[in-house]
Design a protein around this motif. Structure first.
Motif, short mmCIF file in Angstrom:
data_model
loop_
_atom_site.label_atom_id
_atom_site.label_comp_id
_atom_site.label_asym_id
_atom_site.label_seq_id
_atom_site.Cartn_x
_atom_site.Cartn_y
_atom_site.Cartn_z
N ASP A 161 -33.36 -33.85 -12.10
CA ASP A 161 -34.65 -34.23 -12.66
C ASP A 161 -35.20 -35.55 -12.12
N ARG A 162 -34.67 -36.02 -11.00
CA ARG A 162 -35.13 -37.32 -10.50
C ARG A 162 -36.60 -37.28 -10.05
N LEU A 163 -37.03 -36.14 -9.51
CA LEU A 163 -38.44 -36.04 -9.12
C LEU A 163 -39.34 -36.11 -10.36
N ALA A 164 -38.91 -35.47 -11.45
CA ALA A 164 -39.71 -35.48 -12.68
C ALA A 164 -39.80 -36.87 -13.28
N ARG A 165 -38.85 -37.73 -12.93
CA ARG A 165 -38.87 -39.09 -13.49
C ARG A 165 -39.71 -40.07 -12.67
N ILE A 166 -40.31 -39.58 -11.56
CA ILE A 166 -41.18 -40.46 -10.78
C ILE A 166 -42.37 -40.87 -11.64
N ASN A 182 -36.41 -39.70 -0.51
CA ASN A 182 -35.11 -40.05 0.08
C ASN A 182 -34.89 -41.56 0.10
N LYS A 183 -35.22 -42.18 -1.03
CA LYS A 183 -35.02 -43.62 -1.19
C LYS A 183 -34.47 -43.90 -2.58
N GLU A 184 -33.74 -45.01 -2.70
CA GLU A 184 -33.25 -45.44 -4.00
C GLU A 184 -34.42 -45.60 -4.97
N GLY A 185 -34.22 -45.12 -6.20
CA GLY A 185 -35.28 -45.19 -7.19
C GLY A 185 -36.28 -44.07 -7.09
N GLY A 186 -36.11 -43.19 -6.09
CA GLY A 186 -37.00 -42.05 -5.91
C GLY A 186 -36.26 -40.75 -6.10
N PHE A 187 -36.41 -39.86 -5.15
CA PHE A 187 -35.73 -38.56 -5.23
C PHE A 187 -35.25 -38.18 -3.83
N TRP A 188 -34.43 -37.13 -3.77
CA TRP A 188 -33.73 -36.79 -2.53
C TRP A 188 -33.95 -35.33 -2.17
N THR A 189 -34.15 -35.10 -0.87
CA THR A 189 -34.25 -33.74 -0.34
C THR A 189 -33.38 -33.64 0.91
N ALA A 190 -33.06 -32.42 1.29
CA ALA A 190 -32.29 -32.19 2.52
C ALA A 190 -33.24 -32.24 3.70
#
Length: 262
Positions: free
Chosen positions: A141-146, A163-171
């Motif tokens: 749910d990190r994207l939803a927390r943006i 793809n940064k700290e405090g954000g969200f991650w993708t492949a």
């Protein structure tokens, strides 16, 4: 074992950027579900000569092969190997350091006679049904927390948060992102079914609020995965002007559902 795969593009005039597969080992012991949701590129390019469907097909193919053929390797390591293999296929022709180089969300589930392993990276969902019918939604749910201030829609998000700290991650092209994935292991006897959904299919729950995750799975079990996608399409069309759901960047999104009863 029962499996069902439905994957439909949001626009029939554009290629589907999702990928879906069910992998079965030659031994017949166990299996895997692989679902990717390619990130639609910006109009100003990605630094890559290849399309998002090219990327998801190659990463998805590598994940399907490696997840099944390396049953004792943790899924995070499997993802890292698959990203490395895919990056190697176009490192000589493309700028893989570009922040919008082709990339995708990842949902993996692998079962053996004893356990079910799972991995999630970004905003797809994995529904796990227990033998008593309880449904648990596994989510990254990190994207939803943006914060709302950093986004104007589902897809338009400040690039500094990707793809940064405090954000969200993708492949994308860096295998180290695999260590950021949400992972876990469940006893095999606690899992009756697995259902993976890209966010285009999960709109039925997350955007249109037509039901909860348990009701979503009940719909897939009773009417089939295609019925869920058809219902999402009808809701999208009825709300074409997006006034009711302003955080939809597209009227229709690619939608994928994979249901497996191991």
């Amino acid at each position: 074992m029962r499996t069902e795969i439905v994957s439909e593009p949001g626009d029939p005039d554009r290629p589907n950027e999702d990928f879906a597969a069910v992998g079965l080992p030659a031994s017949g012991q166990g299996g895997a579900v692989v679902v990717l949701d390619g990130v639609t590129p910006p109009a100003d390019g990605t630094g890559c000569r290849h399309s998002v469907p090219w990327y998801t097909a190659r990463l998805g193919g590598a994940l399907t092969e490696l997840t099944v053929s390396l049953p004792d390797v943790p899924l995070s390591d499997v993802l890292a190997r698959a990203i490395t293999r895919t990056a190697g296929a176009h490192a000589q022709t493309c700028d893989l350091s570009h922040p919008r180089t082709p990339q995708a969300t990842v949902t993996l589930a692998r079962w053996t006679p004893d356990v079910v392993d799972y991995l999630l990276l970004a905003d797809s969902a994995l529904l796990v049904e227990s033998p008593d019918g309880t449904v648990t939604a596994l989510l990254d749910d990190r994207l939803a927390r943006i914060p709302a201030a950093a986004r104007t829609s589902d897809a338009v998000i400040d690039a500094t948060l990707r793809n940064k700290e405090g954000g969200f991650w993708t492949a994308a092209a860096d295998p180290s992102v695999a260590a950021r994935a949400v992972t876990g292991t469940l006893p095999r006897d606690r899992v009756r079914s697995l259902t993976a959904l890209t966010d285009g299919a999960a709109r039925w729950v997350e955007k249109f609020r037509e039901g909860d995750w348990s009701q979503c799975l009940a719909l897939v079990r009773k009417e089939g995965a295609r019925s869920l996608v058809a219902r999402v399409r009808a809701l999208e069309t009825a709300d074409r002007d997006r006034r009711a759901h302003l955080r939809r960047s597209k009227t229709h999104d690619d939608a994928t559902v994979v249901h497996a009863e191991p």
